[in-house]
Design a protein around this motif. Structure first.
Motif, mmCIF file in Angstrom:
data_model
loop_
_atom_site.group_PDB
_atom_site.id
_atom_site.type_symbol
_atom_site.label_atom_id
_atom_site.label_comp_id
_atom_site.label_asym_id
_atom_site.label_seq_id
_atom_site.Cartn_x
_atom_site.Cartn_y
_atom_site.Cartn_z
ATOM 1 N N ILE A 70 54.157 37.605 42.677
ATOM 2 C CA ILE A 70 53.071 36.997 41.920
ATOM 3 C C ILE A 70 53.327 35.495 41.805
ATOM 4 C CG2 ILE A 70 51.741 37.096 39.772
ATOM 5 C CD1 ILE A 70 51.922 39.769 41.471
ATOM 6 N N GLU A 74 49.095 32.757 38.514
ATOM 7 C CA GLU A 74 48.429 34.020 38.170
ATOM 8 C C GLU A 74 48.920 34.567 36.833
ATOM 9 O OE1 GLU A 74 46.040 36.065 39.305
ATOM 10 O OE2 GLU A 74 45.566 34.770 40.978
ATOM 11 N N PRO A 84 47.097 41.654 39.984
ATOM 12 C CA PRO A 84 46.681 40.249 40.065
ATOM 13 C C PRO A 84 45.962 39.991 41.386
ATOM 14 C CG PRO A 84 49.011 40.455 39.565
ATOM 15 C CD PRO A 84 48.518 41.817 39.878
ATOM 16 N N THR A 85 45.223 38.920 41.455
ATOM 17 C CA THR A 85 44.439 38.675 42.657
ATOM 18 C C THR A 85 45.261 38.013 43.758
ATOM 19 O OG1 THR A 85 43.572 36.679 41.609
ATOM 20 C CG2 THR A 85 42.209 38.648 41.527
ATOM 21 N N ASP A 86 45.800 36.824 43.540
ATOM 22 C CA ASP A 86 46.605 36.168 44.569
ATOM 23 C C ASP A 86 48.020 36.729 44.535
ATOM 24 O OD1 ASP A 86 44.391 34.613 44.990
ATOM 25 O OD2 ASP A 86 45.252 32.782 44.185
#
Length: 97
Positions: A70, A74, A84-86
């Protein structure tokens, strides 16, 4: 989790929120260090028209035998929320300590 080993490659998942849509794209074969700990910073290069950026690891989550690295920008998901997205997805990875 404090130290993991990787194969030296990961998939970079990059997501963007636009006004009316949310899109994610995955870039494979991204070189990453063989050993990673939270707080590490390293340069990654991705895409067919290569882009380079610094990736600072905020946290490492273990999910189904793969490590989700991560980035610092984020927020970590709350219990029951989506991931999480990224992130960088290192598969396989191994927890050392």
């Amino acid at each position: 989790m404090s130290l993991v080993t990787t194969s030296g490659e990961a998939t970079f998942k990059l997501c963007r929120n636009w006004v009316f849509t949310h899109t994610c794209r995955e870039y494979g074969n991204v070189a990453v260090p063989a050993r990673v700990t939270p707080g590490d910073s390293f340069e990654i290069t991705f895409g067919s028209n290569p882009k380079t950026m610094w990736f600072r690891v905020k946290a490492i989550l273990l999910q189904d035998g793969r490590c989700l690295l991560i980035p610092q920008h984020e927020d970590l998901p709350a219990k029951g929320e989506d991931e999480p997205t990224d992130m960088l997805i290192a598969d396989p990875c191994r927890v050392l300590r």
